[in-house]
Design a protein around this motif. Structure first.
Motif, PDB file in Angstrom:
ATOM      1  N   ALA A 140     -41.344  25.805  20.038  1.00 53.62           N
ATOM      2  CA  ALA A 140     -42.116  24.699  19.478  1.00 53.62           C
ATOM      3  C   ALA A 140     -41.227  23.628  18.848  1.00 53.62           C
ATOM      4  CB  ALA A 140     -43.096  25.227  18.431  1.00 53.62           C
ATOM      5  N   ARG A 141     -40.172  24.049  18.171  1.00 48.59           N
ATOM      6  CA  ARG A 141     -39.277  23.124  17.448  1.00 48.59           C
ATOM      7  C   ARG A 141     -37.827  23.546  17.669  1.00 48.59           C
ATOM      8  NH1 ARG A 141     -40.740  21.527  12.004  1.00 48.59           N
ATOM      9  NH2 ARG A 141     -38.833  20.343  12.199  1.00 48.59           N
ATOM     10  N   PRO A 142     -37.265  23.253  18.843  1.00 48.69           N
ATOM     11  CA  PRO A 142     -35.909  23.719  19.155  1.00 48.69           C
ATOM     12  C   PRO A 142     -34.832  23.230  18.187  1.00 48.69           C
ATOM     13  CG  PRO A 142     -36.779  22.308  20.917  1.00 48.69           C
ATOM     14  CD  PRO A 142     -37.875  22.511  19.921  1.00 48.69           C
ATOM     15  N   GLU A 143     -35.076  22.118  17.528  1.00 48.72           N
ATOM     16  CA  GLU A 143     -34.070  21.549  16.624  1.00 48.72           C
ATOM     17  C   GLU A 143     -34.114  22.139  15.220  1.00 48.72           C
ATOM     18  OE1 GLU A 143     -37.710  19.786  15.114  1.00 48.72           O
ATOM     19  OE2 GLU A 143     -37.081  20.335  17.126  1.00 48.72           O
ATOM     20  N   LEU A 144     -35.126  22.942  14.906  1.00 50.06           N
ATOM     21  CA  LEU A 144     -35.308  23.460  13.557  1.00 50.06           C
ATOM     22  C   LEU A 144     -34.227  24.494  13.215  1.00 50.06           C
ATOM     23  CD1 LEU A 144     -37.324  23.351  11.124  1.00 50.06           C
ATOM     24  CD2 LEU A 144     -38.316  25.438  12.071  1.00 50.06           C
ATOM     25  N   PRO A 145     -33.500  24.299  12.107  1.00 51.61           N
ATOM     26  CA  PRO A 145     -32.531  25.312  11.682  1.00 51.61           C
ATOM     27  C   PRO A 145     -33.247  26.590  11.255  1.00 51.61           C
ATOM     28  CG  PRO A 145     -32.157  23.227  10.529  1.00 51.61           C
ATOM     29  CD  PRO A 145     -33.463  23.114  11.247  1.00 51.61           C
ATOM     30  N   VAL A 146     -32.778  27.730  11.744  1.00 51.55           N
ATOM     31  CA  VAL A 146     -33.366  29.023  11.405  1.00 51.55           C
ATOM     32  C   VAL A 146     -32.256  29.956  10.927  1.00 51.55           C
ATOM     33  CG1 VAL A 146     -34.649  31.035  12.247  1.00 51.55           C
ATOM     34  CG2 VAL A 146     -35.204  28.740  13.126  1.00 51.55           C
ATOM     35  N   PHE A 147     -32.491  30.575   9.772  1.00 52.27           N
ATOM     36  CA  PHE A 147     -31.577  31.561   9.198  1.00 52.27           C
ATOM     37  C   PHE A 147     -32.278  32.907   9.212  1.00 52.27           C
ATOM     38  CE2 PHE A 147     -30.153  27.557   7.622  1.00 52.27           C
ATOM     39  CZ  PHE A 147     -28.775  27.670   7.531  1.00 52.27           C
ATOM     40  N   LEU A 148     -31.582  33.930   9.681  1.00 56.95           N
ATOM     41  CA  LEU A 148     -32.133  35.284   9.725  1.00 56.95           C
ATOM     42  C   LEU A 148     -31.566  36.119   8.588  1.00 56.95           C
ATOM     43  CD1 LEU A 148     -31.849  36.078  13.551  1.00 56.95           C
ATOM     44  CD2 LEU A 148     -33.857  35.259  12.292  1.00 56.95           C
ATOM     45  N   LEU A 149     -32.444  36.908   7.951  1.00 53.92           N
ATOM     46  CA  LEU A 149     -32.053  37.834   6.895  1.00 53.92           C
ATOM     47  C   LEU A 149     -32.438  39.240   7.346  1.00 53.92           C
ATOM     48  CD1 LEU A 149     -33.646  36.053   3.786  1.00 53.92           C
ATOM     49  CD2 LEU A 149     -31.317  35.801   4.640  1.00 53.92           C
ATOM     50  N   THR A 150     -31.630  40.215   6.984  1.00 54.13           N
ATOM     51  CA  THR A 150     -32.009  41.590   7.278  1.00 54.13           C
ATOM     52  C   THR A 150     -31.561  42.523   6.171  1.00 54.13           C
ATOM     53  OG1 THR A 150     -31.981  43.376   8.901  1.00 54.13           O
ATOM     54  CG2 THR A 150     -29.947  42.113   8.668  1.00 54.13           C
ATOM     55  N   GLY A 151     -32.424  43.470   5.861  1.00 58.65           N
ATOM     56  CA  GLY A 151     -32.080  44.529   4.921  1.00 58.65           C
ATOM     57  C   GLY A 151     -31.649  45.781   5.660  1.00 58.65           C
ATOM     58  N   ARG A 152     -31.871  45.768   6.973  1.00 56.79           N
ATOM     59  CA  ARG A 152     -31.453  46.903   7.801  1.00 56.79           C
ATOM     60  C   ARG A 152     -30.015  46.641   8.222  1.00 56.79           C
ATOM     61  NH1 ARG A 152     -36.117  46.525  12.273  1.00 56.79           N
ATOM     62  NH2 ARG A 152     -34.676  44.932  12.894  1.00 56.79           N
ATOM     63  N   HIS A 153     -29.151  47.494   7.854  1.00 56.70           N
ATOM     64  CA  HIS A 153     -27.735  47.287   8.160  1.00 56.70           C
ATOM     65  C   HIS A 153     -27.403  47.952   9.492  1.00 56.70           C
ATOM     66  CE1 HIS A 153     -26.739  45.474   4.240  1.00 56.70           C
ATOM     67  NE2 HIS A 153     -27.875  46.058   3.939  1.00 56.70           N
ATOM     68  N   GLU A 154     -28.052  47.440  10.521  1.00 60.51           N
ATOM     69  CA  GLU A 154     -27.872  47.986  11.855  1.00 60.51           C
ATOM     70  C   GLU A 154     -27.077  47.020  12.721  1.00 60.51           C
ATOM     71  OE1 GLU A 154     -31.669  49.019  13.500  1.00 60.51           O
ATOM     72  OE2 GLU A 154     -32.248  50.157  11.729  1.00 60.51           O
ATOM     73  N   ILE A 155     -26.110  47.549  13.422  1.00 65.72           N
ATOM     74  CA  ILE A 155     -25.312  46.737  14.336  1.00 65.72           C
ATOM     75  C   ILE A 155     -26.201  46.110  15.397  1.00 65.72           C
ATOM     76  CG2 ILE A 155     -23.433  46.816  16.031  1.00 65.72           C
ATOM     77  CD1 ILE A 155     -22.511  47.139  13.132  1.00 65.72           C
ATOM     78  N   ALA A 156     -27.274  46.810  15.793  1.00 65.36           N
ATOM     79  CA  ALA A 156     -28.172  46.294  16.828  1.00 65.36           C
ATOM     80  C   ALA A 156     -28.758  44.944  16.436  1.00 65.36           C
ATOM     81  CB  ALA A 156     -29.289  47.292  17.106  1.00 65.36           C
ATOM     82  N   ASP A 157     -29.101  44.749  15.159  1.00 68.00           N
ATOM     83  CA  ASP A 157     -29.636  43.461  14.719  1.00 68.00           C
ATOM     84  C   ASP A 157     -28.587  42.359  14.856  1.00 68.00           C
ATOM     85  OD1 ASP A 157     -32.157  44.393  14.103  1.00 68.00           O
ATOM     86  OD2 ASP A 157     -31.724  44.678  11.975  1.00 68.00           O
ATOM     87  N   GLN A 158     -27.363  42.678  14.478  1.00 70.24           N
ATOM     88  CA  GLN A 158     -26.293  41.680  14.587  1.00 70.24           C
ATOM     89  C   GLN A 158     -26.049  41.323  16.050  1.00 70.24           C
ATOM     90  OE1 GLN A 158     -22.777  42.723  12.316  1.00 70.24           O
ATOM     91  NE2 GLN A 158     -24.045  43.705  10.775  1.00 70.24           N
ATOM     92  N   LEU A 159     -26.043  42.330  16.903  1.00 71.82           N
ATOM     93  CA  LEU A 159     -25.823  42.067  18.324  1.00 71.82           C
ATOM     94  C   LEU A 159     -26.973  41.274  18.919  1.00 71.82           C
ATOM     95  CD1 LEU A 159     -24.364  45.505  19.478  1.00 71.82           C
ATOM     96  CD2 LEU A 159     -23.121  43.369  19.085  1.00 71.82           C
ATOM     97  N   ARG A 160     -28.187  41.615  18.511  1.00 66.19           N
ATOM     98  CA  ARG A 160     -29.353  40.901  19.028  1.00 66.19           C
ATOM     99  C   ARG A 160     -29.344  39.437  18.577  1.00 66.19           C
ATOM    100  NH1 ARG A 160     -35.573  42.803  18.043  1.00 66.19           N
ATOM    101  NH2 ARG A 160     -36.524  41.272  19.405  1.00 66.19           N
ATOM    102  N   ALA A 161     -28.796  39.159  17.399  1.00 61.09           N
ATOM    103  CA  ALA A 161     -28.726  37.789  16.887  1.00 61.09           C
ATOM    104  C   ALA A 161     -27.664  36.976  17.604  1.00 61.09           C
ATOM    105  CB  ALA A 161     -28.452  37.806  15.385  1.00 61.09           C
ATOM    106  N   THR A 162     -26.654  37.656  18.158  1.00 58.50           N
ATOM    107  CA  THR A 162     -25.583  36.960  18.858  1.00 58.50           C
ATOM    108  C   THR A 162     -26.161  36.252  20.076  1.00 58.50           C
ATOM    109  OG1 THR A 162     -24.016  38.651  18.165  1.00 58.50           O
ATOM    110  CG2 THR A 162     -23.354  37.267  20.006  1.00 58.50           C
ATOM    111  N   GLY A 163     -25.813  34.998  20.213  1.00 58.32           N
ATOM    112  CA  GLY A 163     -26.294  34.240  21.358  1.00 58.32           C
ATOM    113  C   GLY A 163     -27.637  33.568  21.116  1.00 58.32           C
ATOM    114  N   LYS A 164     -28.306  33.916  20.019  1.00 54.43           N
ATOM    115  CA  LYS A 164     -29.561  33.246  19.668  1.00 54.43           C
ATOM    116  C   LYS A 164     -29.218  31.917  19.011  1.00 54.43           C
ATOM    117  CE  LYS A 164     -32.738  36.584  20.383  1.00 54.43           C
ATOM    118  NZ  LYS A 164     -33.872  36.423  21.254  1.00 54.43           N
ATOM    119  N   ASP A 165     -30.143  30.990  19.089  1.00 63.93           N
ATOM    120  CA  ASP A 165     -29.949  29.673  18.485  1.00 63.93           C
ATOM    121  C   ASP A 165     -30.327  29.739  17.007  1.00 63.93           C
ATOM    122  OD1 ASP A 165     -29.584  27.003  17.978  1.00 63.93           O
ATOM    123  OD2 ASP A 165     -31.390  26.354  19.035  1.00 63.93           O
ATOM    124  N   ILE A 166     -29.429  30.337  16.210  1.00 64.62           N
ATOM    125  CA  ILE A 166     -29.677  30.450  14.775  1.00 64.62           C
ATOM    126  C   ILE A 166     -28.598  29.705  14.011  1.00 64.62           C
ATOM    127  CG2 ILE A 166     -30.939  32.636  14.942  1.00 64.62           C
ATOM    128  CD1 ILE A 166     -28.370  34.054  13.952  1.00 64.62           C
TER     129      ILE A 166
END
Length: 123
Positions: free
Chosen positions: A66-92
């Motif tokens: 809907a808004r490709p230009e919108l800055p998005v920051f992700l927060l996580t309390g789960r200290h899982e490598i999978a979340d970090q890997l999944r975030a890689t390559g995302k437009d964040i």
């Protein structure tokens, strides 16, 4: 600015932090409640990843369509490598582990929003 997190303490803490430096903040306990309220009035999104129902990655995908230009920051309390890997390559704009340093998060948001303002002619 919009903050989405299912933990009311985190919402209150981030709202207080951002308002203390002059940001206008809207808080939401779910991605669905943010989408229902609309995306047009926000200039930045900070969202938790691990939430019941729609998680932060699903919200990110919908928001970016809907808004490709919108800055998005992700927060996580789960200290899982999978979340970090999944975030890689995302437009964040940033990825932070909870508990994150408020000043680090603020600095990243300030930098992102000031860059966006300077380059605002073509957006």
């Amino acid at each position: 600015m919009a903050v989405v997190d299912d933990d009311p303490r985190v919402l209150e803490s981030l709202e207080n932090l951002f308002e203390s430096v002059g940001y206008s903040v809207a808080t939401f306990s779910s991605g669905q409640s943010l989408l229902t309220s609309g995306l047009l009035s926000i200039n930045c999104l900070i969202t938790d990843i691990g939430m019941p129902g729609m998680d932060g990655f699903e919200l990110l995908d919908i928001v970016k369509k809907a808004r490709p230009e919108l800055p998005v920051f992700l927060l996580t309390g789960r200290h899982e490598i999978a979340d970090q890997l999944r975030a890689t390559g995302k437009d964040i704009s940033g990825f932070f582990m909870k508990p994150c340093g408020g000043q680090d998060l603020l600095a990243a948001i300030d930098l992102t929003l000031s860059d966006k303002m300077e380059g605002g002619h073509d957006q």
